[in-house]
Design a protein around this motif. Structure first.
Motif, mmCIF file in Angstrom:
data_model
loop_
_atom_site.group_PDB
_atom_site.id
_atom_site.type_symbol
_atom_site.label_atom_id
_atom_site.label_comp_id
_atom_site.label_asym_id
_atom_site.label_seq_id
_atom_site.Cartn_x
_atom_site.Cartn_y
_atom_site.Cartn_z
ATOM 1 N N ARG A 42 0.843 -1.197 0.000
ATOM 2 C CA ARG A 42 0.000 0.000 0.000
ATOM 3 C C ARG A 42 0.880 1.250 0.000
ATOM 4 O O ARG A 42 0.661 2.184 -0.784
ATOM 5 C CB ARG A 42 -0.910 0.004 1.225
ATOM 6 C CG ARG A 42 -1.792 1.261 1.315
ATOM 7 C CD ARG A 42 -2.485 1.350 2.685
ATOM 8 N NE ARG A 42 -3.275 0.162 2.950
ATOM 9 C CZ ARG A 42 -4.509 -0.022 2.511
ATOM 10 N NH1 ARG A 42 -5.090 0.928 1.786
ATOM 11 N NH2 ARG A 42 -5.155 -1.126 2.787
ATOM 12 N N ALA A 43 1.883 1.263 0.884
ATOM 13 C CA ALA A 43 2.771 2.431 0.975
ATOM 14 C C ALA A 43 3.510 2.675 -0.340
ATOM 15 O O ALA A 43 3.670 3.819 -0.768
ATOM 16 C CB ALA A 43 3.771 2.231 2.119
ATOM 17 N N GLU A 44 3.926 1.608 -0.989
ATOM 18 C CA GLU A 44 4.637 1.755 -2.266
ATOM 19 C C GLU A 44 3.721 2.327 -3.343
ATOM 20 O O GLU A 44 4.142 3.187 -4.137
ATOM 21 C CB GLU A 44 5.193 0.399 -2.706
ATOM 22 C CG GLU A 44 5.984 0.476 -4.001
ATOM 23 C CD GLU A 44 6.789 -0.779 -4.282
ATOM 24 O OE1 GLU A 44 6.898 -1.156 -5.459
ATOM 25 O OE2 GLU A 44 7.308 -1.378 -3.314
ATOM 26 N N LEU A 45 2.480 1.870 -3.385
ATOM 27 C CA LEU A 45 1.537 2.384 -4.387
ATOM 28 C C LEU A 45 1.236 3.862 -4.166
ATOM 29 O O LEU A 45 1.085 4.633 -5.116
ATOM 30 C CB LEU A 45 0.242 1.578 -4.346
ATOM 31 C CG LEU A 45 0.321 0.143 -4.857
ATOM 32 C CD1 LEU A 45 -0.965 -0.613 -4.544
ATOM 33 C CD2 LEU A 45 0.591 0.106 -6.355
ATOM 34 N N VAL A 46 1.161 4.270 -2.916
ATOM 35 C CA VAL A 46 0.901 5.669 -2.589
ATOM 36 C C VAL A 46 2.116 6.529 -2.916
ATOM 37 O O VAL A 46 2.012 7.558 -3.593
ATOM 38 C CB VAL A 46 0.519 5.810 -1.096
ATOM 39 C CG1 VAL A 46 0.454 7.280 -0.695
ATOM 40 C CG2 VAL A 46 -0.814 5.121 -0.819
ATOM 41 N N GLN A 47 3.276 6.097 -2.473
ATOM 42 C CA GLN A 47 4.490 6.918 -2.608
ATOM 43 C C GLN A 47 5.049 6.912 -4.020
ATOM 44 O O GLN A 47 5.480 7.958 -4.524
ATOM 45 C CB GLN A 47 5.549 6.415 -1.612
ATOM 46 C CG GLN A 47 5.157 6.616 -0.157
ATOM 47 C CD GLN A 47 6.044 5.851 0.803
ATOM 48 O OE1 GLN A 47 7.089 5.333 0.418
ATOM 49 N NE2 GLN A 47 5.642 5.780 2.066
ATOM 50 N N ASN A 48 5.059 5.757 -4.666
ATOM 51 C CA ASN A 48 5.716 5.647 -5.972
ATOM 52 C C ASN A 48 4.771 5.770 -7.162
ATOM 53 O O ASN A 48 5.207 6.150 -8.258
ATOM 54 C CB ASN A 48 6.460 4.309 -6.070
ATOM 55 C CG ASN A 48 7.554 4.189 -5.037
ATOM 56 O OD1 ASN A 48 8.014 5.193 -4.485
ATOM 57 N ND2 ASN A 48 7.973 2.961 -4.746
ATOM 58 N N LYS A 49 3.495 5.455 -6.964
ATOM 59 C CA LYS A 49 2.543 5.476 -8.080
ATOM 60 C C LYS A 49 1.475 6.560 -7.938
ATOM 61 O O LYS A 49 0.720 6.808 -8.882
ATOM 62 C CB LYS A 49 1.859 4.106 -8.220
ATOM 63 C CG LYS A 49 2.824 2.959 -8.522
ATOM 64 C CD LYS A 49 3.487 3.133 -9.886
ATOM 65 C CE LYS A 49 4.400 1.951 -10.197
ATOM 66 N NZ LYS A 49 5.031 2.110 -11.535
ATOM 67 N N GLY A 50 1.385 7.167 -6.776
ATOM 68 C CA GLY A 50 0.462 8.277 -6.587
ATOM 69 C C GLY A 50 -0.990 7.895 -6.401
ATOM 70 O O GLY A 50 -1.869 8.749 -6.518
ATOM 71 N N TYR A 51 -1.252 6.636 -6.079
ATOM 72 C CA TYR A 51 -2.641 6.216 -5.888
ATOM 73 C C TYR A 51 -3.139 6.561 -4.483
ATOM 74 O O TYR A 51 -2.368 6.563 -3.513
ATOM 75 C CB TYR A 51 -2.787 4.702 -6.078
ATOM 76 C CG TYR A 51 -2.700 4.229 -7.503
ATOM 77 C CD1 TYR A 51 -3.750 4.438 -8.394
ATOM 78 C CD2 TYR A 51 -1.568 3.558 -7.965
ATOM 79 C CE1 TYR A 51 -3.674 4.001 -9.704
ATOM 80 C CE2 TYR A 51 -1.481 3.112 -9.272
ATOM 81 C CZ TYR A 51 -2.536 3.342 -10.137
ATOM 82 O OH TYR A 51 -2.447 2.904 -11.440
ATOM 83 N N ILE A 52 -4.428 6.836 -4.392
ATOM 84 C CA ILE A 52 -5.142 6.777 -3.125
ATOM 85 C C ILE A 52 -5.668 5.355 -3.029
ATOM 86 O O ILE A 52 -6.413 4.908 -3.897
ATOM 87 C CB ILE A 52 -6.312 7.778 -3.090
ATOM 88 C CG1 ILE A 52 -5.787 9.211 -3.240
ATOM 89 C CG2 ILE A 52 -7.128 7.616 -1.814
ATOM 90 C CD1 ILE A 52 -6.876 10.228 -3.493
ATOM 91 N N VAL A 53 -5.260 4.615 -2.006
ATOM 92 C CA VAL A 53 -5.603 3.200 -1.898
ATOM 93 C C VAL A 53 -6.659 3.030 -0.812
ATOM 94 O O VAL A 53 -6.414 3.326 0.362
ATOM 95 C CB VAL A 53 -4.359 2.346 -1.585
ATOM 96 C CG1 VAL A 53 -4.739 0.861 -1.530
ATOM 97 C CG2 VAL A 53 -3.268 2.577 -2.634
ATOM 98 N N GLN A 54 -7.821 2.558 -1.213
ATOM 99 C CA GLN A 54 -8.936 2.411 -0.287
ATOM 100 C C GLN A 54 -8.710 1.256 0.689
ATOM 101 O O GLN A 54 -8.097 0.246 0.351
ATOM 102 C CB GLN A 54 -10.235 2.197 -1.048
ATOM 103 C CG GLN A 54 -10.753 3.446 -1.742
ATOM 104 C CD GLN A 54 -10.977 4.581 -0.774
ATOM 105 O OE1 GLN A 54 -10.202 5.543 -0.754
ATOM 106 N NE2 GLN A 54 -12.015 4.493 0.038
ATOM 107 N N ALA A 55 -9.242 1.434 1.898
ATOM 108 C CA ALA A 55 -9.191 0.410 2.937
ATOM 109 C C ALA A 55 -10.599 0.218 3.491
ATOM 110 O O ALA A 55 -11.448 1.112 3.419
ATOM 111 C CB ALA A 55 -8.226 0.812 4.044
ATOM 112 N N ARG A 56 -10.830 -0.944 4.062
ATOM 113 C CA ARG A 56 -12.137 -1.226 4.668
ATOM 114 C C ARG A 56 -12.253 -0.530 6.025
ATOM 115 O O ARG A 56 -11.269 -0.376 6.748
ATOM 116 C CB ARG A 56 -12.316 -2.739 4.848
ATOM 117 C CG ARG A 56 -13.767 -3.160 5.037
ATOM 118 C CD ARG A 56 -13.896 -4.522 5.683
ATOM 119 N NE ARG A 56 -13.152 -5.549 5.027
ATOM 120 C CZ ARG A 56 -13.672 -6.577 4.346
ATOM 121 N NH1 ARG A 56 -14.972 -6.681 4.224
ATOM 122 N NH2 ARG A 56 -12.906 -7.496 3.818
ATOM 123 N N ASP A 57 -13.444 -0.116 6.346
ATOM 124 C CA ASP A 57 -13.689 0.567 7.607
ATOM 125 C C ASP A 57 -13.378 -0.334 8.801
ATOM 126 O O ASP A 57 -13.515 -1.559 8.738
ATOM 127 C CB ASP A 57 -15.152 1.023 7.670
ATOM 128 C CG ASP A 57 -15.449 1.835 8.921
ATOM 129 O OD1 ASP A 57 -14.566 2.607 9.351
ATOM 130 O OD2 ASP A 57 -16.550 1.683 9.473
#
Length: 255
Positions: free
Chosen positions: A161-176
Motif C-alpha cells: 500500500r505504501a509503495e503504491l501511494v508513494q511511488n505510483k500516486g494512488y489513493i488506496v482504499q481500505a475497509r472501515d
C-alpha cells in the motif's frame, strides 16, 4: 430542494459533481469519491456511492438511475471487461458516457486478483502490471487516469500500500474499522455486504432487497452514533444493489 453544479480541482484536472442541499437535519450531500479528496472540510452527512466489478450487463441501468436522481457515483472497474470479445466495445462506450456525465471511473485492477495471494504467487511486478494495465485502459477510454485504487477484497499488505501511494500516486482504499478514530474512518470503505444477499435475491427479490436496505441503514446509523458522518458505501453491479439504491436514495433525500 436545489441542484447546483460545482467544480473541484484534483491532481491538475477539473472534476464536476452534483451537490444536493437539504435541511441540516437530513443527509446533506452526495459526492464522488475523488471529489472528497479535494473538499475539506466535507459537509456533515455525506454519502459517496461506489459500485464495484463492472461494467457489465447492468451498467446502463445504474447510469440511467443515477442520472435520473442527479446523484454522482464512483465506479471501480474490473478492466478485463473492457477487452471482452463480445461486450468490450459496448462497455467502453458506456464507460465513456459515465465519465462524460460526471461520474468517476476508478481502478479495481485488470483481473481482480487478490494482492495477498498474487504478490506471493506471481510477484510484485505482475501485480503492478495488473493495476497499471487497468489505469491505462481507463485513460484510453475516458482520457483521464484514475487516481483511486480499491484492492480486490481489500487484501493488501501495508508495505505494498505504501509503495503504491508513494511511488505510483494512488489513493488506496481500505475497509472501515471501528477500532480507529472517527477522523481516520472518514475515507474508509463501508462494505454493505450486498453479495451476501445475492443468492437470496434470485429466489425472493423483495425479501433480499429488504435485508440489504436494513443492513445499510443500520451501518450508517451505527457509524453516525460513533461520530462518523461521511460514508463511502460499497455496492456491486447487481440488480439487488440497484433495487436497494432505488429505495435508499429517495429516503436519504427526504430525510
Amino acid at each position: 430542494m436545489r441542484f447546483l453544479p460545482m467544480e473541484f480541482s484534483f491532481f491538475g484536472f477539473r472534476k464536476a459533481c452534483r451537490v444536493i442541499f437539504f435541511s441540516a437535519s437530513v443527509l446533506a450531500v452526495f459526492l464522488g469519491l475523488a471529489v472528497t479528496a479535494r473538499t475539506a472540510p466535507l459537509p456533515e452527512r455525506t454519502i459517496i456511492i461506489t459500485i464495484d466489478d463492472g461494467p457489465k450487463i447492468y451498467f446502463e441501468r445504474f447510469l440511467d438511475f443515477f442520472n435520473q436522481e442527479q446523484v454522482p457515483a464512483t465506479f471501480f472497474v474490473m478492466c478485463w471487461r473492457l477487452n471482452d470479445t463480445e461486450t468490450g466495445v459496448k462497455m467502453r462506450e458506456l464507460l465513456l458516457s459515465a465519465h462524460n456525465e460526471g461520474h468517476e471511473i476508478e481502478n479495481h485492477t485488470y483481473g481482480h486478483g487478490r494482492f495477498g495471494i498474487y504478490l506471493e504467487k506471481k510477484g510484485k511486478n505482475w501485480v503492478l502490471n495488473d493495476i497499471e494495465r487497468c489505469s491505462a485502459l481507463i485513460k484510453e477510454v475516458t482520457g483521464m487516469r484514475p487516481v483511486i485504487l480499491r484492492p480486490p477484497h481489500w487484501d493488501i499488505p501495508e508495505w505494498f500500500r505504501a509503495e503504491l501511494v508513494q511511488n505510483k500516486g494512488y489513493i488506496v482504499q481500505a475497509r472501515d474499522s471501528s477500532v480507529i478514530s472517527a477522523k481516520e474512518r472518514v475515507p474508509r470503505d463501508v462494505d454493505t455486504g450486498d453479495y451476501a444477499f445475492h443468492e437470496g435475491y434470485l429466489k425472493n427479490p423483495g425479501e433480499a432487497t429488504a435485508k440489504l436496505l436494513k443492513r445499510t441503514q443500520a451501518l450508517i446509523k451505527k457509524r453516525e452514533a460513533e461520530g462518523v458522518k461521511v460514508h463511502v458505501l460499497v455496492f456491486h453491479e447487481l440488480p439487488l444493489a440497484l433495487d436497494a439504491l432505488k429505495a435508499l436514495i429517495p429516503e436519504w433525500k427526504s430525510g
